[in-house]
Motif scaffolding. Structure first.
Motif, short mmCIF file in Angstrom:
data_model
loop_
_atom_site.label_atom_id
_atom_site.label_comp_id
_atom_site.label_asym_id
_atom_site.label_seq_id
_atom_site.Cartn_x
_atom_site.Cartn_y
_atom_site.Cartn_z
N LEU A 63 0.81 -1.22 0.00
CA LEU A 63 0.00 0.00 0.00
C LEU A 63 0.85 1.26 0.00
O LEU A 63 0.42 2.30 -0.52
CB LEU A 63 -0.96 0.00 1.19
CG LEU A 63 -2.06 -1.07 1.14
CD1 LEU A 63 -2.96 -0.97 2.36
CD2 LEU A 63 -2.88 -0.96 -0.14
N CYS A 64 2.04 1.20 0.59
CA CYS A 64 2.93 2.37 0.54
C CYS A 64 3.21 2.79 -0.90
O CYS A 64 3.36 3.98 -1.19
CB CYS A 64 4.25 2.07 1.25
SG CYS A 64 4.18 2.20 3.04
N VAL A 65 3.25 1.82 -1.80
CA VAL A 65 3.53 2.11 -3.21
C VAL A 65 2.24 2.49 -3.94
O VAL A 65 2.21 3.46 -4.69
CB VAL A 65 4.20 0.91 -3.89
CG1 VAL A 65 4.37 1.15 -5.39
CG2 VAL A 65 5.55 0.63 -3.23
N LEU A 66 1.18 1.72 -3.74
CA LEU A 66 -0.03 1.90 -4.55
C LEU A 66 -1.00 2.95 -4.00
O LEU A 66 -1.61 3.69 -4.77
CB LEU A 66 -0.77 0.56 -4.69
CG LEU A 66 -0.02 -0.54 -5.42
CD1 LEU A 66 -0.85 -1.79 -5.51
CD2 LEU A 66 0.41 -0.07 -6.82
N VAL A 67 -1.18 2.98 -2.68
CA VAL A 67 -2.10 3.93 -2.05
C VAL A 67 -1.44 4.47 -0.78
O VAL A 67 -1.79 4.07 0.34
CB VAL A 67 -3.47 3.28 -1.72
CG1 VAL A 67 -4.51 4.35 -1.40
CG2 VAL A 67 -3.96 2.38 -2.83
N PRO A 68 -0.45 5.36 -0.93
CA PRO A 68 0.31 5.80 0.24
C PRO A 68 -0.54 6.43 1.33
O PRO A 68 -0.24 6.28 2.52
CB PRO A 68 1.32 6.79 -0.33
CG PRO A 68 1.11 6.86 -1.79
CD PRO A 68 0.04 5.90 -2.18
N THR A 69 -1.62 7.10 0.96
CA THR A 69 -2.48 7.70 1.99
C THR A 69 -3.13 6.63 2.85
O THR A 69 -3.27 6.79 4.06
CB THR A 69 -3.57 8.57 1.35
OG1 THR A 69 -4.27 7.80 0.35
CG2 THR A 69 -2.98 9.83 0.71
N ALA A 70 -3.52 5.51 2.23
CA ALA A 70 -4.12 4.41 2.99
C ALA A 70 -3.09 3.77 3.90
O ALA A 70 -3.39 3.42 5.05
CB ALA A 70 -4.72 3.37 2.04
N ALA A 71 -1.86 3.61 3.40
CA ALA A 71 -0.78 3.05 4.22
C ALA A 71 -0.51 3.94 5.42
O ALA A 71 -0.37 3.46 6.56
CB ALA A 71 0.48 2.87 3.39
N ALA A 99 -6.44 -1.97 9.00
CA ALA A 99 -6.93 -2.45 7.71
C ALA A 99 -8.28 -1.82 7.36
O ALA A 99 -8.51 -1.46 6.20
CB ALA A 99 -7.04 -3.97 7.73
N VAL A 100 -9.15 -1.67 8.34
CA VAL A 100 -10.45 -1.04 8.08
C VAL A 100 -10.26 0.41 7.65
O VAL A 100 -10.86 0.87 6.67
CB VAL A 100 -11.36 -1.11 9.34
CG1 VAL A 100 -12.60 -0.26 9.17
CG2 VAL A 100 -11.74 -2.57 9.62
N VAL A 101 -9.41 1.13 8.36
CA VAL A 101 -9.14 2.53 8.02
C VAL A 101 -8.49 2.63 6.64
O VAL A 101 -8.79 3.53 5.86
CB VAL A 101 -8.27 3.20 9.11
CG1 VAL A 101 -7.75 4.55 8.66
CG2 VAL A 101 -9.06 3.32 10.39
N ALA A 102 -7.60 1.67 6.32
CA ALA A 102 -6.96 1.67 5.01
C ALA A 102 -7.98 1.49 3.89
O ALA A 102 -7.88 2.14 2.84
CB ALA A 102 -5.90 0.57 4.94
N ILE A 103 -8.98 0.64 4.10
CA ILE A 103 -10.02 0.45 3.08
C ILE A 103 -10.77 1.75 2.83
O ILE A 103 -10.96 2.17 1.69
CB ILE A 103 -11.01 -0.65 3.49
CG1 ILE A 103 -10.34 -2.01 3.50
CG2 ILE A 103 -12.21 -0.68 2.55
CD1 ILE A 103 -11.19 -3.10 4.13
#
Length: 192
Positions: free
Chosen positions: A113-121, A146-150
């Motif tokens: 997620l750091c690469v694809l969706v850094p804000t979610a990470a 994980a819930v917050v990342a989604i």
């Protein structure tokens, strides 16, 4: 080309840094102590915070590297990026070197997620830190993150494929944390 990247993702993800480093640096098998898990949380329990932090970083890197390479070599193919990320996490959870008995996939998913969706990470990492600081239970922190990342991925991701990947990783984490969820229900879950 995608099949080569899927294999790369799996093989990168399958490197069991927790097992290797605790064996090399402490002379113990992390699977024989604590929760028996190969991930950073159990390494911290068994071998200390410094080695746990190193394993966390390396487990995240093994998710980030194949996804970063896929982004470079297959630009614009968000489904391929997501599948490579998933293969890296599956490599950590089911490593061929350890008879398919790996970790829970949290740090490797963080790297993806750091690469694809850094804000979610970032959002997930912050929530993990806050929850663990308050309750001292890594599994609660991981699942909360994980819930917050989604939610964050839904609001900020550039591709629907990345949102679906984030949701899929959460489902996988529910599976890998099933014993933790049972212990939480019995109020016997391990604390840090």
């Amino acid at each position: 080309m995608l099949s080569a990247f899927l294999l790369l993702g799996y093989l990168c993800g399958s490197v069991p840094f927790g097992v290797l480093l605790t064996r090399w640096l402490r002379g113990v098998d992390v699977r024989d102590s604590g929760s028996g898990n190969i991930g950073a949380t159990n390494v911290t329990r068994v071998a200390g915070k410094k080695l746990g932090a190193v394993v966390l970083l390396l487990d995240a890197v093994k998710g980030a590297v194949p996804v970063g390479l896929a982004l470079h070599w297959m630009p614009g193919n968000s489904l391929a990026h997501a599948l490579v990320g998933l293969s890296a996490v599956l490599g950590h959870v089911y490593p061929v070197w350890l008879k398919l008995k790996g970790g829970k996939g949290v740090a490797t998913a963080l790297g993806v997620l750091c690469v694809l969706v850094p804000t979610a990470a970032l959002a997930g990492a912050v929530i993990y830190g806050l929850v663990v600081a308050k309750w001292r239970v890594s599994s609660v922190g991981s699942l909360s993150a994980a819930v917050v990342a989604i939610v964050t991925a839904f609001l900020t991701a550039h591709s629907r494929d990345y949102v679906l990947l984030t949701a899929g990783l959460f489902v996988l984490m529910l599976w890998t944390h099933r014993s933790n969820l049972q212990r939480l229900a019995r109020r016997t879950e391990h604390r840090l």
